[in-house]
Write a protein that holds these residues in place. Structure first.
Motif, mmCIF file in Angstrom:
data_model
loop_
_atom_site.group_PDB
_atom_site.id
_atom_site.type_symbol
_atom_site.label_atom_id
_atom_site.label_comp_id
_atom_site.label_asym_id
_atom_site.label_seq_id
_atom_site.Cartn_x
_atom_site.Cartn_y
_atom_site.Cartn_z
ATOM 1 N N ILE A 7 -24.301 -26.767 -7.037
ATOM 2 C CA ILE A 7 -22.849 -26.911 -7.207
ATOM 3 C C ILE A 7 -22.024 -26.881 -5.925
ATOM 4 C CG2 ILE A 7 -22.940 -25.960 -9.531
ATOM 5 C CD1 ILE A 7 -21.870 -23.316 -8.397
ATOM 6 N N SER A 8 -22.649 -26.693 -4.780
ATOM 7 C CA SER A 8 -21.882 -26.572 -3.541
ATOM 8 C C SER A 8 -21.127 -27.856 -3.206
ATOM 9 C CB SER A 8 -22.806 -26.226 -2.375
ATOM 10 O OG SER A 8 -22.085 -26.221 -1.161
ATOM 11 N N ASP A 9 -19.870 -27.716 -2.820
ATOM 12 C CA ASP A 9 -19.137 -28.877 -2.319
ATOM 13 C C ASP A 9 -19.124 -28.883 -0.788
ATOM 14 O OD1 ASP A 9 -17.411 -26.757 -2.028
ATOM 15 O OD2 ASP A 9 -15.669 -27.783 -2.843
ATOM 16 N N TYR A 10 -19.867 -27.980 -0.175
ATOM 17 C CA TYR A 10 -20.014 -27.929 1.280
ATOM 18 C C TYR A 10 -21.339 -28.537 1.733
ATOM 19 C CZ TYR A 10 -16.005 -24.856 1.399
ATOM 20 O OH TYR A 10 -14.745 -24.340 1.280
ATOM 21 N N ARG A 11 -22.283 -28.657 0.833
ATOM 22 C CA ARG A 11 -23.587 -29.229 1.172
ATOM 23 C C ARG A 11 -23.614 -30.688 0.740
ATOM 24 N NH1 ARG A 11 -28.358 -24.937 0.200
ATOM 25 N NH2 ARG A 11 -27.407 -23.223 1.328
ATOM 26 N N PRO A 12 -23.723 -31.595 1.689
ATOM 27 C CA PRO A 12 -23.669 -33.017 1.340
ATOM 28 C C PRO A 12 -24.763 -33.457 0.368
ATOM 29 C CG PRO A 12 -23.834 -32.720 3.742
ATOM 30 C CD PRO A 12 -23.864 -31.370 3.112
ATOM 31 N N ARG A 13 -25.879 -32.733 0.322
ATOM 32 C CA ARG A 13 -26.980 -33.128 -0.550
ATOM 33 C C ARG A 13 -27.076 -32.272 -1.806
ATOM 34 N NH1 ARG A 13 -29.678 -37.041 0.531
ATOM 35 N NH2 ARG A 13 -31.554 -36.399 -0.584
ATOM 36 N N SER A 14 -26.020 -31.508 -2.117
ATOM 37 C CA SER A 14 -26.039 -30.745 -3.365
ATOM 38 C C SER A 14 -25.971 -31.714 -4.541
ATOM 39 C CB SER A 14 -24.865 -29.760 -3.432
ATOM 40 O OG SER A 14 -23.649 -30.443 -3.658
ATOM 41 N N GLU A 15 -26.423 -31.260 -5.681
ATOM 42 C CA GLU A 15 -26.430 -32.121 -6.859
ATOM 43 C C GLU A 15 -25.034 -32.627 -7.206
ATOM 44 O OE1 GLU A 15 -28.611 -30.364 -10.142
ATOM 45 O OE2 GLU A 15 -29.973 -29.427 -8.704
ATOM 46 N N SER A 16 -24.030 -31.764 -7.103
ATOM 47 C CA SER A 16 -22.676 -32.188 -7.460
ATOM 48 C C SER A 16 -22.129 -33.211 -6.462
ATOM 49 C CB SER A 16 -21.728 -30.987 -7.577
ATOM 50 O OG SER A 16 -21.604 -30.321 -6.343
ATOM 51 N N MET A 17 -22.459 -33.067 -5.179
ATOM 52 C CA MET A 17 -21.988 -34.040 -4.191
ATOM 53 C C MET A 17 -22.713 -35.374 -4.360
ATOM 54 S SD MET A 17 -19.501 -32.643 -2.696
ATOM 55 C CE MET A 17 -19.217 -33.657 -1.270
ATOM 56 N N LEU A 18 -23.989 -35.333 -4.684
ATOM 57 C CA LEU A 18 -24.712 -36.582 -4.949
ATOM 58 C C LEU A 18 -24.124 -37.292 -6.165
ATOM 59 C CD1 LEU A 18 -28.371 -35.401 -4.281
ATOM 60 C CD2 LEU A 18 -26.965 -36.870 -2.826
ATOM 61 N N ALA A 19 -23.785 -36.540 -7.194
ATOM 62 C CA ALA A 19 -23.167 -37.133 -8.380
ATOM 63 C C ALA A 19 -21.818 -37.754 -8.040
ATOM 64 C CB ALA A 19 -23.011 -36.080 -9.477
ATOM 65 N N ALA A 20 -21.040 -37.081 -7.201
ATOM 66 C CA ALA A 20 -19.727 -37.617 -6.815
ATOM 67 C C ALA A 20 -19.881 -38.931 -6.054
ATOM 68 C CB ALA A 20 -18.983 -36.589 -5.966
ATOM 69 N N ARG A 21 -20.911 -39.012 -5.213
ATOM 70 C CA ARG A 21 -21.127 -40.279 -4.474
ATOM 71 C C ARG A 21 -21.519 -41.391 -5.425
ATOM 72 N NH1 ARG A 21 -22.710 -37.009 -0.496
ATOM 73 N NH2 ARG A 21 -24.945 -37.026 -0.838
ATOM 74 N N ILE A 22 -22.316 -41.086 -6.431
ATOM 75 C CA ILE A 22 -22.720 -42.096 -7.400
ATOM 76 C C ILE A 22 -21.501 -42.611 -8.164
ATOM 77 C CG2 ILE A 22 -23.990 -42.472 -9.559
ATOM 78 C CD1 ILE A 22 -26.135 -40.546 -8.392
ATOM 79 N N VAL A 23 -20.640 -41.687 -8.552
ATOM 80 C CA VAL A 23 -19.422 -42.046 -9.299
ATOM 81 C C VAL A 23 -18.434 -42.759 -8.375
ATOM 82 C CG1 VAL A 23 -17.428 -41.097 -10.517
ATOM 83 C CG2 VAL A 23 -19.708 -40.217 -10.994
ATOM 84 N N GLY A 24 -18.443 -42.387 -7.099
ATOM 85 C CA GLY A 24 -17.576 -43.038 -6.118
ATOM 86 C C GLY A 24 -16.288 -42.296 -5.844
ATOM 87 N N ARG A 25 -16.138 -41.106 -6.401
ATOM 88 C CA ARG A 25 -14.930 -40.328 -6.144
ATOM 89 C C ARG A 25 -15.239 -38.855 -6.393
ATOM 90 N NH1 ARG A 25 -12.707 -38.813 -11.042
ATOM 91 N NH2 ARG A 25 -13.460 -39.997 -12.811
ATOM 92 N N ALA A 26 -14.353 -37.995 -5.901
ATOM 93 C CA ALA A 26 -14.513 -36.564 -6.123
ATOM 94 C C ALA A 26 -14.343 -36.263 -7.606
ATOM 95 C CB ALA A 26 -13.505 -35.780 -5.318
ATOM 96 N N ILE A 27 -15.096 -35.299 -8.084
ATOM 97 C CA ILE A 27 -14.999 -34.894 -9.472
ATOM 98 C C ILE A 27 -14.391 -33.511 -9.494
ATOM 99 C CG2 ILE A 27 -16.299 -34.385 -11.580
ATOM 100 C CD1 ILE A 27 -18.479 -36.302 -10.450
ATOM 101 N N PRO A 28 -13.168 -33.356 -10.047
ATOM 102 C CA PRO A 28 -12.516 -32.035 -10.027
ATOM 103 C C PRO A 28 -13.238 -31.021 -10.885
ATOM 104 C CG PRO A 28 -11.109 -33.692 -11.097
ATOM 105 C CD PRO A 28 -12.365 -34.365 -10.672
#
Length: 71
Positions: A50-71
């Motif tokens: 869930i980290s938003d500080y780690r570029p390779r965290s699962e949540s950040m990878l999901a945000a890149r797939i979606v193409g935008r930040a997920i609040p």
């Protein structure tokens, strides 16, 4: 039956950018250290997910797939 003597073990580690402390009472130091090791291991798994500080965290990878930040 008498209660076993318990040993107090304190473990501190940085988790998600802050110091976390676990105080564990157990019949043995080894048992307490294993318990804190498992607890901190689980915290590390959650941080990786869930980290938003780690570029390779699962949540950040999901945000890149979606193409935008997920609040």
């Amino acid at each position: 039956m008498s209660e076993p003597d318990l040993i107090r073990v304190v473990d501190r580690r940085v988790v998600m950018g802050v110091e976390a402390t676990i105080v564990c009472w157990a019949p043995s130091v080894d048992g307490a250290q294993e318990a804190t090791r498992l607890a901190f291991g689980r915290m590390a798994e959650l941080e990786q997910a869930i980290s938003d500080y780690r570029p390779r965290s699962e949540s950040m990878l999901a945000a890149r797939i979606v193409g935008r930040a997920i609040p």
